[in-house]
Design an enzyme around this catalytic site. Structure first.
Site, PDB file in Angstrom:
ATOM      1  N   SER A 126     -25.633   8.117 -39.801  1.00 61.78           N
ATOM      2  CA  SER A 126     -24.555   9.283 -40.003  1.00 61.78           C
ATOM      3  C   SER A 126     -25.116  10.729 -40.468  1.00 61.78           C
ATOM      4  O   SER A 126     -26.256  10.779 -40.904  1.00 61.78           O
ATOM      5  CB  SER A 126     -23.345   9.059 -41.194  1.00 61.78           C
ATOM      6  OG  SER A 126     -22.806   9.945 -41.581  1.00 61.78           O
ATOM      7  N   TYR A 150     -21.566   6.258 -50.441  1.00 54.95           N
ATOM      8  CA  TYR A 150     -21.738   5.934 -49.084  1.00 54.95           C
ATOM      9  C   TYR A 150     -22.913   6.383 -48.530  1.00 54.95           C
ATOM     10  O   TYR A 150     -23.608   5.731 -47.678  1.00 54.95           O
ATOM     11  CB  TYR A 150     -20.575   6.110 -48.547  1.00 54.95           C
ATOM     12  CG  TYR A 150     -20.384   6.230 -46.669  1.00 54.95           C
ATOM     13  CD1 TYR A 150     -20.386   5.285 -46.127  1.00 54.95           C
ATOM     14  CD2 TYR A 150     -20.577   7.692 -46.218  1.00 54.95           C
ATOM     15  CE1 TYR A 150     -20.804   5.040 -44.861  1.00 54.95           C
ATOM     16  CE2 TYR A 150     -20.549   7.558 -44.817  1.00 54.95           C
ATOM     17  CZ  TYR A 150     -20.858   6.402 -44.177  1.00 54.95           C
ATOM     18  OH  TYR A 150     -20.711   6.257 -42.596  1.00 54.95           O
ATOM     19  N   LYS A 154     -26.527   4.643 -46.545  1.00 57.07           N
ATOM     20  CA  LYS A 154     -26.957   5.032 -45.305  1.00 57.07           C
ATOM     21  C   LYS A 154     -28.587   5.457 -45.367  1.00 57.07           C
ATOM     22  O   LYS A 154     -29.296   5.065 -44.527  1.00 57.07           O
ATOM     23  CB  LYS A 154     -26.158   6.214 -44.486  1.00 57.07           C
ATOM     24  CG  LYS A 154     -24.853   5.864 -43.940  1.00 57.07           C
ATOM     25  CD  LYS A 154     -24.785   4.829 -42.889  1.00 57.07           C
ATOM     26  CE  LYS A 154     -23.572   4.175 -42.571  1.00 57.07           C
ATOM     27  NZ  LYS A 154     -23.475   2.963 -41.650  1.00 57.07           N
TER      28      LYS A 154
HETATM   29  P1  NAD Z   1     -14.934   0.307 -39.017  1.00 54.21           P
HETATM   30  O1  NAD Z   1     -14.576   0.235 -40.347  1.00 54.21           O
HETATM   31  O2  NAD Z   1     -13.928   0.473 -38.198  1.00 54.21           O
HETATM   32  O3  NAD Z   1     -15.819  -0.620 -38.431  1.00 54.21           O
HETATM   33  C1  NAD Z   1     -16.844  -1.254 -39.507  1.00 54.21           C
HETATM   34  C2  NAD Z   1     -16.609  -2.856 -39.041  1.00 54.21           C
HETATM   35  O4  NAD Z   1     -17.475  -3.458 -39.872  1.00 54.21           O
HETATM   36  C3  NAD Z   1     -15.291  -3.347 -39.443  1.00 54.21           C
HETATM   37  O5  NAD Z   1     -14.801  -4.016 -38.492  1.00 54.21           O
HETATM   38  C4  NAD Z   1     -15.463  -4.440 -40.841  1.00 54.21           C
HETATM   39  O6  NAD Z   1     -14.666  -5.135 -40.733  1.00 54.21           O
HETATM   40  C5  NAD Z   1     -16.909  -4.673 -40.527  1.00 54.21           C
HETATM   41  N1  NAD Z   1     -17.717  -4.913 -41.819  1.00 54.21           N
HETATM   42  C6  NAD Z   1     -17.753  -4.271 -42.929  1.00 54.21           C
HETATM   43  N2  NAD Z   1     -18.625  -4.957 -43.848  1.00 54.21           N
HETATM   44  C7  NAD Z   1     -18.847  -6.322 -43.383  1.00 54.21           C
HETATM   45  C8  NAD Z   1     -19.655  -7.319 -43.720  1.00 54.21           C
HETATM   46  N3  NAD Z   1     -20.100  -7.428 -44.994  1.00 54.21           N
HETATM   47  N4  NAD Z   1     -19.820  -8.182 -42.948  1.00 54.21           N
HETATM   48  C9  NAD Z   1     -19.288  -8.119 -41.610  1.00 54.21           C
HETATM   49  N5  NAD Z   1     -18.329  -7.183 -41.094  1.00 54.21           N
HETATM   50  C10 NAD Z   1     -18.186  -6.090 -41.873  1.00 54.21           C
HETATM   51  O7  NAD Z   1     -15.899   1.771 -39.147  1.00 54.21           O
HETATM   52  P2  NAD Z   1     -16.445   2.382 -37.664  1.00 54.21           P
HETATM   53  O8  NAD Z   1     -15.719   3.905 -37.828  1.00 54.21           O
HETATM   54  O9  NAD Z   1     -16.167   1.659 -36.492  1.00 54.21           O
HETATM   55  O10 NAD Z   1     -17.899   2.909 -38.313  1.00 54.21           O
HETATM   56  C11 NAD Z   1     -18.957   1.837 -37.899  1.00 54.21           C
HETATM   57  C12 NAD Z   1     -20.238   2.410 -38.413  1.00 54.21           C
HETATM   58  O11 NAD Z   1     -20.573   3.722 -38.032  1.00 54.21           O
HETATM   59  C13 NAD Z   1     -20.293   2.159 -39.850  1.00 54.21           C
HETATM   60  O12 NAD Z   1     -21.363   1.704 -40.285  1.00 54.21           O
HETATM   61  C14 NAD Z   1     -19.983   3.600 -40.489  1.00 54.21           C
HETATM   62  O13 NAD Z   1     -20.629   3.757 -41.566  1.00 54.21           O
HETATM   63  C15 NAD Z   1     -20.725   4.539 -39.328  1.00 54.21           C
HETATM   64  N6  NAD Z   1     -20.275   5.644 -39.021  1.00 54.21           N
HETATM   65  C16 NAD Z   1     -19.074   5.762 -38.968  1.00 54.21           C
HETATM   66  C17 NAD Z   1     -18.546   7.202 -38.655  1.00 54.21           C
HETATM   67  C18 NAD Z   1     -17.097   7.394 -38.600  1.00 54.21           C
HETATM   68  O14 NAD Z   1     -16.601   8.698 -38.663  1.00 54.21           O
HETATM   69  N7  NAD Z   1     -16.213   6.517 -38.025  1.00 54.21           N
HETATM   70  C19 NAD Z   1     -19.505   8.500 -38.783  1.00 54.21           C
HETATM   71  C20 NAD Z   1     -20.846   7.834 -39.082  1.00 54.21           C
HETATM   72  C21 NAD Z   1     -21.446   6.660 -39.177  1.00 54.21           C
HETATM   73  C1  UD1 Z   2     -16.461  12.524 -43.229  1.00 55.64           C
HETATM   74  C2  UD1 Z   2     -17.139  11.963 -44.355  1.00 55.64           C
HETATM   75  C3  UD1 Z   2     -18.712  11.748 -43.776  1.00 55.64           C
HETATM   76  C4  UD1 Z   2     -18.783  11.076 -42.374  1.00 55.64           C
HETATM   77  C5  UD1 Z   2     -18.129  11.823 -41.446  1.00 55.64           C
HETATM   78  C6  UD1 Z   2     -18.140  11.227 -40.128  1.00 55.64           C
HETATM   79  C7  UD1 Z   2     -16.126  12.774 -46.268  1.00 55.64           C
HETATM   80  C8  UD1 Z   2     -16.339  13.747 -47.664  1.00 55.64           C
HETATM   81  N1  UD1 Z   2     -17.104  12.809 -45.417  1.00 55.64           N
HETATM   82  O1  UD1 Z   2     -16.838  13.808 -42.935  1.00 55.64           O
HETATM   83  O2  UD1 Z   2     -19.407  11.067 -44.830  1.00 55.64           O
HETATM   84  O3  UD1 Z   2     -20.206  11.015 -42.089  1.00 55.64           O
HETATM   85  O4  UD1 Z   2     -16.637  11.969 -42.076  1.00 55.64           O
HETATM   86  O5  UD1 Z   2     -16.976  10.360 -40.101  1.00 55.64           O
HETATM   87  O6  UD1 Z   2     -15.196  12.033 -46.024  1.00 55.64           O
HETATM   88  N2  UD1 Z   2     -10.287  17.960 -43.188  1.00 55.64           N
HETATM   89  C9  UD1 Z   2      -8.724  18.573 -43.663  1.00 55.64           C
HETATM   90  N3  UD1 Z   2      -7.715  17.876 -43.898  1.00 55.64           N
HETATM   91  C10 UD1 Z   2      -7.801  16.537 -43.761  1.00 55.64           C
HETATM   92  C11 UD1 Z   2      -8.887  15.914 -43.526  1.00 55.64           C
HETATM   93  C12 UD1 Z   2     -10.181  16.975 -43.185  1.00 55.64           C
HETATM   94  O7  UD1 Z   2      -8.814  19.931 -43.704  1.00 55.64           O
HETATM   95  O8  UD1 Z   2      -6.704  16.003 -44.029  1.00 55.64           O
HETATM   96  C13 UD1 Z   2     -11.077  18.911 -42.835  1.00 55.64           C
HETATM   97  C14 UD1 Z   2     -12.570  18.509 -43.737  1.00 55.64           C
HETATM   98  O9  UD1 Z   2     -12.304  19.586 -44.886  1.00 55.64           O
HETATM   99  C15 UD1 Z   2     -13.419  19.009 -42.626  1.00 55.64           C
HETATM  100  C16 UD1 Z   2     -13.033  18.432 -41.260  1.00 55.64           C
HETATM  101  O10 UD1 Z   2     -11.315  18.349 -41.563  1.00 55.64           O
HETATM  102  O11 UD1 Z   2     -13.893  20.080 -42.599  1.00 55.64           O
HETATM  103  C17 UD1 Z   2     -13.472  16.945 -40.953  1.00 55.64           C
HETATM  104  O12 UD1 Z   2     -12.969  16.119 -41.904  1.00 55.64           O
HETATM  105  P1  UD1 Z   2     -13.246  14.554 -41.742  1.00 55.64           P
HETATM  106  O13 UD1 Z   2     -12.857  14.129 -40.767  1.00 55.64           O
HETATM  107  O14 UD1 Z   2     -12.978  13.899 -43.146  1.00 55.64           O
HETATM  108  O15 UD1 Z   2     -14.890  14.403 -41.717  1.00 55.64           O
HETATM  109  P2  UD1 Z   2     -16.031  15.200 -42.591  1.00 55.64           P
HETATM  110  O16 UD1 Z   2     -15.685  15.777 -43.698  1.00 55.64           O
HETATM  111  O17 UD1 Z   2     -16.861  15.893 -41.612  1.00 55.64           O
END
Ligand code: NAD
Ligand code: UD1
Length: 343
Positions: A126, A150, A154
């Site tokens: 991330s 968190y 990572k």
């Molecule tokens: P998500 O929660 O929808 O998907 C993660 C999946 O992992 C879920 O289906 C959950 O059930 C499964 N899981 C968690 N722990 C587990 C375990 N111990 N054993 C087996 N399954 C397990 O989240 P997502 O948004 O799809 O994110 C996927 C990955 O990408 C995550 O590692 C997350 O940290 C990373 N990531 C997400 C974002 C975002 O904004 N969505 C941003 C940056 C990185």
């Molecule tokens: C969040 C996570 C970050 C992760 C990233 C990608 C936090 C503090 N950080 O970042 O670890 O890698 O998502 O998924 O959660 N905002 C509002 N109102 C809301 C929600 C968000 O104004 O109700 C604003 C936030 O201040 C930010 C932007 O929207 O400026 C995006 O927020 P968000 O979607 O939570 O993502 P990040 O903060 O970038």
């Protein structure tokens, strides 16, 4: 012959989109997920969209015996590791749960990969590993830090993988996602958050459909053009395609030594909170109520990627616009107002 990819965490938001892109690119897939933050219906929809069947195991990655059986029963060529907990606020309240789940699950998975001679790995990292960057855009050589448990998981997993690749023949790609958004254009799969969404776009979407009153905009006094936070929103399908490219371009070095590559997956373009809300208004066709409130602790002003390296080395670049993200998110929201529970 097509390669078989184990998708760990494949039932989740990003994982389900990756499954579709892998199947479309003729990979075979096996999904492992404990469903702690997802619904099995996402995988039924993957089959519906792709027209292809695959094996799913409801397994916690920390269950070494069960995961070992998966490696015994299938010839796995590569792993995409998405499984983990991802809520920043929750990780500050329950750090132990985050270290236990994210770190232990990764250790068990990597040990079993080594035991079964599977060395190709793509890991979901991330942009959070850049902390509060001194400047934008952010490239892969920026200093790394963590500002919450968190993010620290990572960073720790990235560091572990660099060590493992340096000492073994592991062939690792770390993908640092910026802000995933949107949904599959079919409207059949998308983000289905539990409870009150933490992230901006799922929250905006729930206001748009009338489930919540208004968006709280966290801070209107940042040093950005309109005072609200700027982020690099990337369509989840573009993100998923980046994983396919990572697998397709993966090459074992000739000396059979390990390698660890790192790529940003972002668009390179930042949008403010107000711009994102306005783009959603265009997609849903009506105004979205919002109120500017205090900054959220731990938030940064601006975060967007320098995505050139992924373009040069993976032949990947984001193709979809912010308008596509909002349209697709809105289609998913309207077709499934209660997420997968609507089935
Ligand atoms: P998500 O929660 O929808 O998907 C993660 C999946 O992992 C879920 O289906 C959950 O059930 C499964 N899981 C968690 N722990 C587990 C375990 N111990 N054993 C087996 N399954 C397990 O989240 P997502 O948004 O799809 O994110 C996927 C990955 O990408 C995550 O590692 C997350 O940290 C990373 N990531 C997400 C974002 C975002 O904004 N969505 C941003 C940056 C990185
Ligand atoms: C969040 C996570 C970050 C992760 C990233 C990608 C936090 C503090 N950080 O970042 O670890 O890698 O998502 O998924 O959660 N905002 C509002 N109102 C809301 C929600 C968000 O104004 O109700 C604003 C936030 O201040 C930010 C932007 O929207 O400026 C995006 O927020 P968000 O979607 O939570 O993502 P990040 O903060 O970038």
């Amino acid at each position: 012959m097509s390669k078989t990819v184990l998708v760990a965490g494949g039932a989740g938001y990003i994982g389900s989109h990756i499954c579709i892109e892998l199947l479309d690119a003729d990979f075979k897939i096996i999904v492992v997920d404990n469903l702690s933050n997802s619904d099995k219906k996402s995988l039924e929809r993957v089959t519906q969209i792709s027209g292809k069947q695959f094996e799913f195991y409801q397994i916690d990655l920390r269950d070494e015996g069960a995961l070992n059986d998966v490696f015994i029963n299938h010839k796995i060529d590569a792993v995409i590791h998405l499984a983990g907990l991802k809520a920043v606020g929750e990780s500050c309240e329950q750090p132990l749960m985050y270290y236990q789940n994210n770190i232990n699950a990764s250790l068990v998975l990597f040990e079993l990969m080594q035991k079964h001679g599977v060395t190709d790995l793509v890991f979901s990292s991330s942009a959070t590993v850049y902390g509060d960057p001194a400047t934008v855009p952010i490239d892969e050589n920026f200093p790394l830090t963590a500002t919450n448990p968190y993010g620290r998981t990572k960073l720790m997993i990235e560091e572990m993988l660099k060590d493992i690749a340096a000492a073994t023949s592991f062939n690792v790609v770390l993908l640092r996602y910026f802000n995933p958004a949107g949904a599959h254009e079919s409207g059949l799969i998308g983000e289905d958050p539990n409870g009150i969404p933490n992230n901006l776009l799922p929250y905006v979407s729930q206001v748009a459909i009338g489930k919540r009153d208004k968006v709280s905009v966290f801070g209107g006094d940042y040093a950005t053009p309109d005072g609200t936070g700027v982020r690099d929103y990337i369509h989840v399908v573009d993100l998923a395609k980046g994983h396919v490219k990572a697998l397709q371009t993966m090459k074992q070095p000739k000396d059979n030594k390990g390698v660890c590559k790192v790529y940003n997956l972002g668009t390179g373009q930042g949008y403010s909170v107000l711009e994102a809300i306005s783009a959603f208004e265009q997609a849903c066709g009506h105004e979205i109520a919002y109120e500017i409130v205090d900054r959220r602790p731990g938030d940064i002003a601006e975060c967007y990627a320098e995505p050139t390296l992924a373009n040069q080395e993976l032949g990947w670049q984001a193709e979809k616009s912010i308008s596509d993200m909002m349209k697709d998110a809105w289609r998913w929201q309207t077709q499934n107002p209660n997420g997968y529970q609507d089935d």
